[in-house]
Write an enzyme that holds these catalytic residues in place. Structure first.
Site, PDB file in Angstrom:
ATOM      1  N   GLY A 168       1.506  -2.945  -2.287  1.00 50.07           N
ATOM      2  CA  GLY A 168       2.690  -3.103  -3.238  1.00 50.07           C
ATOM      3  C   GLY A 168       3.843  -2.943  -2.428  1.00 50.07           C
ATOM      4  O   GLY A 168       4.767  -2.027  -2.736  1.00 50.07           O
ATOM      5  N   GLN A 224       7.853  -3.812   4.845  1.00 52.25           N
ATOM      6  CA  GLN A 224       6.575  -3.088   4.138  1.00 52.25           C
ATOM      7  C   GLN A 224       5.295  -3.928   4.365  1.00 52.25           C
ATOM      8  O   GLN A 224       4.338  -3.533   4.598  1.00 52.25           O
ATOM      9  CB  GLN A 224       7.283  -2.456   3.165  1.00 52.25           C
ATOM     10  N   GLN A 271      13.324  -3.689  -7.775  1.00 57.10           N
ATOM     11  CA  GLN A 271      13.636  -3.154  -6.474  1.00 57.10           C
ATOM     12  C   GLN A 271      13.771  -4.304  -5.608  1.00 57.10           C
ATOM     13  O   GLN A 271      14.459  -4.265  -4.399  1.00 57.10           O
ATOM     14  CB  GLN A 271      12.971  -2.220  -5.722  1.00 57.10           C
ATOM     15  N   SER A 288      -2.105   1.558  -4.612  1.00 51.87           N
ATOM     16  CA  SER A 288      -1.333   2.707  -4.125  1.00 51.87           C
ATOM     17  C   SER A 288      -2.431   3.423  -2.976  1.00 51.87           C
ATOM     18  O   SER A 288      -2.383   4.713  -2.866  1.00 51.87           O
ATOM     19  CB  SER A 288      -0.750   3.889  -4.813  1.00 51.87           C
ATOM     20  N   PRO A 289      -2.787   2.651  -1.842  1.00 48.80           N
ATOM     21  CA  PRO A 289      -3.501   3.549  -0.655  1.00 48.80           C
ATOM     22  C   PRO A 289      -2.680   4.271   0.082  1.00 48.80           C
ATOM     23  O   PRO A 289      -3.277   5.170   0.738  1.00 48.80           O
ATOM     24  CB  PRO A 289      -3.897   2.012  -0.124  1.00 48.80           C
ATOM     25  N   ASP A 342      -1.382  -9.762  -7.789  1.00 46.53           N
ATOM     26  CA  ASP A 342      -1.502  -9.012  -8.786  1.00 46.53           C
ATOM     27  C   ASP A 342      -0.150  -8.789  -9.278  1.00 46.53           C
ATOM     28  O   ASP A 342       0.805  -8.186  -8.614  1.00 46.53           O
ATOM     29  CB  ASP A 342      -2.200  -7.589  -8.307  1.00 46.53           C
ATOM     30  N   TYR A 344       5.762  -4.735 -15.721  1.00 43.65           N
ATOM     31  CA  TYR A 344       6.508  -4.849 -14.468  1.00 43.65           C
ATOM     32  C   TYR A 344       7.792  -5.389 -14.738  1.00 43.65           C
ATOM     33  O   TYR A 344       7.879  -6.650 -15.001  1.00 43.65           O
ATOM     34  CB  TYR A 344       5.756  -5.441 -13.401  1.00 43.65           C
ATOM     35  N   GLN A 379      -9.507  -1.299 -11.304  1.00 45.91           N
ATOM     36  CA  GLN A 379      -8.355  -0.965 -10.600  1.00 45.91           C
ATOM     37  C   GLN A 379      -8.082   0.651 -10.775  1.00 45.91           C
ATOM     38  O   GLN A 379      -7.263   0.835 -11.654  1.00 45.91           O
ATOM     39  CB  GLN A 379      -7.204  -1.959 -10.890  1.00 45.91           C
TER      40      GLN A 379
END
Length: 333
Positions: A281, A287, A26, A204-205, A48, A53, A175
């Site tokens: 992320g 973002q 993306q 993914s907090p 990371d 990926y 993790q």
């Protein structure tokens, strides 16, 4: 930027770790370059990625972006998930681990990996073989340390036992998937990490975007969003009505306080005493920039109580929910 010790190791990492899952997918090269430059400018020293990926695309992009600044970063990658349908191109056979580390080193354009994660816990895997392979990779200088990702608490304990048996340095980090809508790791995983001295770096907090408040209960997700794209993991984890309702309640609280919900959610994870860093992320530079203020957000006792009232400690936002990727197997084989 604040820096924290990674568990009981002597390694210090930034409280925010740059997650690059979107790189090569993306996120194109130019935007990724802007993100990495911004992260370094704001003091991040922890990055990371994973072999899977974009099927190596993220690692290749990270390798190019770090360039001559490679040694300014603590570089983490992962292996274990399938890179191909052919046999022996996933999981933790010695054959695959040795081969894939060489592939990752090439894609990352580096002589060593600082932290190599076992990407997920495969229940039937021979962990002793994997641990001994990690020990040999450390001995050979290919990796500096290893970690575990998405492992259950008792399996973390088993990894520690096998490391002691094989005289292999124990993992330095875990993790897990942990945020205020998914508090299951508080039951076993976080206490196990605290007991054995593993740092904890959750991903993914912001619950795959749910904890930004952009998704409205009862409404279709906006075009271009992760949910609208039909992201499989998001739809089977946090895209649930209960989570969306809770996010809106917290959004109102954050608006009154004058901060963004995503910053509150990230700060809430960082406020846990077991946490060394949290993975940010981003897909875009904007973002990424939203994450930076989170390191200075203080979570009050009243706000801890608010979250506890919305999501019980040790539980998910939906009563009885369990991630389908990690089914229970205590009764059925």
């Amino acid at each position: 930027m604040h820096y924290r010790r990674l568990g009981s190791s002597n390694l210090k990492v930034s409280a925010l770790c740059l997650g690059t899952m979107m790189f090569g997918d993306q996120t194109g090269f130019d935007e990724a370059q802007n993100i990495v430059a911004s992260a370094r400018e704001h003091g991040l020293n922890f990055i990371d990625t994973a072999d899977v990926y974009s099927k190596g695309g993220s690692e290749k992009m990270v390798g190019k972006l770090l360039g001559g600044k490679r040694h300014d970063w603590v570089l983490a990658t992962k292996l274990g998930n399938s890179m191909d349908k052919a046999p022996n191109q996933s999981h933790y056979s010695r054959h695959w681990m040795m081969r894939e580390v060489e592939e990752s080193l090439g894609r990352l354009d580096t002589g060593h990996i600082d932290i190599l994660y076992m990407h997920r816990d495969f229940h039937d895997e021979n962990l002793e073989e994997a641990v001994r392979a990690m020990g040999d990779l450390i001995q050979a200088g290919k990796i500096r340390a290893f970690g575990v990702s998405n492992f259950r608490g008792w399996r973390i304990a088993e990894i520690i036992r096998l490391c002691e048996k094989a005289n292999v340095p124990q993992p330095v980090v875990c993790q897990p998937y942990y945020n205020l809508l998914n508090r299951g790791p508080e039951v076993e995983i976080l206490p196990a990490c605290g007991h054995y001295g593993l740092g904890v770096v959750p991903y993914s907090p912001i619950a795959r975007g749910v904890l930004t408040g952009k998704y409205q209960p009862g409404q279709a997700p906006a075009q271009g969003s992760r949910a609208a794209r039909g992201d499989k993991r998001m739809l089977e984890t946090e895209f649930r009505e209960e989570s969306l309702v809770i996010a809106q309640k917290l959004q109102q609280h954050c608006e009154a306080r004058g901060i963004k919900l995503g910053q509150f959610a990230t700060a809430w994870v960082l406020a846990n005493r077991h946490i060394s860093a949290v993975i940010a992320g981003p897909r875009t530079l904007a973002q990424m920039e939203d994450y930076y203020p989170a390191v200075d957000v203080e979570i009050t006792a009243e706000e801890e109580a608010l979250v506890d009232a919305l999501v019980s400690p040790g539980h998910a936002s939906t009563a009885g929910y369990n991630d389908p990727s990690y089914p229970f197997f205590g009764r059925k084989v």
